[in-house]
Design an enzyme around this catalytic site. Structure first.
Site, PDB file in Angstrom:
ATOM      1  N   CYS A   1      43.189  45.220  39.881  1.00 23.90           N
ATOM      2  CA  CYS A   1      43.075  44.272  38.757  1.00 23.90           C
ATOM      3  C   CYS A   1      41.729  43.564  38.775  1.00 23.90           C
ATOM      4  CB  CYS A   1      44.216  43.263  38.789  1.00 23.90           C
ATOM      5  SG  CYS A   1      45.781  43.998  38.303  1.00 23.90           S
TER       6      CYS A   1
ATOM      7  N   GLU B   1      57.033  48.107  36.528  1.00 20.82           N
ATOM      8  CA  GLU B   1      57.231  49.083  37.614  1.00 20.82           C
ATOM      9  C   GLU B   1      58.042  50.262  37.081  1.00 20.82           C
ATOM     10  OE1 GLU B   1      59.169  46.841  40.699  1.00 20.82           O
ATOM     11  OE2 GLU B   1      57.383  45.613  41.056  1.00 20.82           O
TER      12      GLU B   1
ATOM     13  N   GLU C   1      48.293  41.458  35.097  1.00 25.61           N
ATOM     14  CA  GLU C   1      46.920  41.188  34.650  1.00 25.61           C
ATOM     15  C   GLU C   1      46.359  42.362  33.861  1.00 25.61           C
ATOM     16  OE1 GLU C   1      48.302  40.875  37.626  1.00 25.61           O
ATOM     17  OE2 GLU C   1      47.131  39.587  38.949  1.00 25.61           O
TER      18      GLU C   1
HETATM   19  N1  THU Z   1      51.729  42.329  40.936  1.00 23.53           N
HETATM   20  C1  THU Z   1      51.179  41.860  39.783  1.00 23.53           C
HETATM   21  O1  THU Z   1      51.662  42.143  38.685  1.00 23.53           O
HETATM   22  N2  THU Z   1      50.093  41.066  39.880  1.00 23.53           N
HETATM   23  C2  THU Z   1      49.569  40.586  41.041  1.00 23.53           C
HETATM   24  O2  THU Z   1      48.632  39.808  41.018  1.00 23.53           O
HETATM   25  C3  THU Z   1      50.159  41.008  42.316  1.00 23.53           C
HETATM   26  C4  THU Z   1      51.177  42.079  42.243  1.00 23.53           C
HETATM   27  C5  THU Z   1      52.949  43.139  40.853  1.00 23.53           C
HETATM   28  C6  THU Z   1      52.823  44.595  41.147  1.00 23.53           C
HETATM   29  C7  THU Z   1      54.236  44.928  41.571  1.00 23.53           C
HETATM   30  O3  THU Z   1      55.018  45.166  40.415  1.00 23.53           O
HETATM   31  C8  THU Z   1      54.750  43.657  42.212  1.00 23.53           C
HETATM   32  O4  THU Z   1      53.892  42.626  41.764  1.00 23.53           O
HETATM   33  C9  THU Z   1      54.773  43.698  43.728  1.00 23.53           C
HETATM   34  O5  THU Z   1      53.544  44.094  44.223  1.00 23.53           O
END
Ligand code: THU
Length: 137
Positions: free
Chosen positions: A97, A52, A63
């Site tokens: 993703c 982030e 992913e």
């Molecule tokens: N996120 C992922 O990395 N993969 C997922 O399958 C769902 C969401 C992350 C994005 C963001 O940094 C945090 O989880 C909250 O949405």
């Protein structure tokens, strides 16, 4: 992780690697850490975590980090991806993703897990029915 014997790791090894990758997540804004372990056809495993940043919108999910790392290293054929989050309910891949995993990984086996065990298993085609892809261009 390269696999010199050409062996395929079992699902629990992939879960362990995804959990370890999750510890590297840069999730200062959501506190929601995710790890992924992507397996290639020859059993190599490439991991990823969510990243982030202060604009929020430029966040990249675990992913996609795993897939982009793999593509950048020259991998092109994939079999499975394990996704780990610290939630009781399964954490499935987001829509963006799913699109990227479909484009570069096809009908992957998707294993969902939390910090204590497996929470779900799906084929990507079931999570992304009627995909838009290169066949339509
Ligand atoms: N996120 C992922 O990395 N993969 C997922 O399958 C769902 C969401 C992350 C994005 C963001 O940094 C945090 O989880 C909250 O949405």
């Amino acid at each position: 992780m390269a696999n010199s014997e050409g062996d395929h790791p079992d699902a629990s090894e992939l879960v362990t690697l995804a959990r370890r990758a999750r510890e590297h997540a840069c999730a200062a804004y959501s506190q929601f850490k995710v790890g992924a372990a992507l397996e290639t056809v020859d059993g190599t495993v490439i991991t990823g975590c969510n990243i982030e940043n202060a604009t929020y919108g430029l966040t990249i999910c675990a992913e996609r980090v795993a897939m982009f790392k793999a593509l950048s290293d020259g991998h092109r054929r994939f079999t499975r991806i394990v996704i780990v989050a610290d939630t009781e309910a399964p954490t499935p891949p987001c829509g963006a993703c799913r699109q990227i995993l479909w484009e570069f990984g096809g009908d992957l086996d998707i294993v969902l897990a939390n910090l204590t065990g497996q929470t779900g298993r799906h084929r990507l085609k079931d999570l992304l029915p009627l995909p838009f892809d290169a066949r339509l261009l």
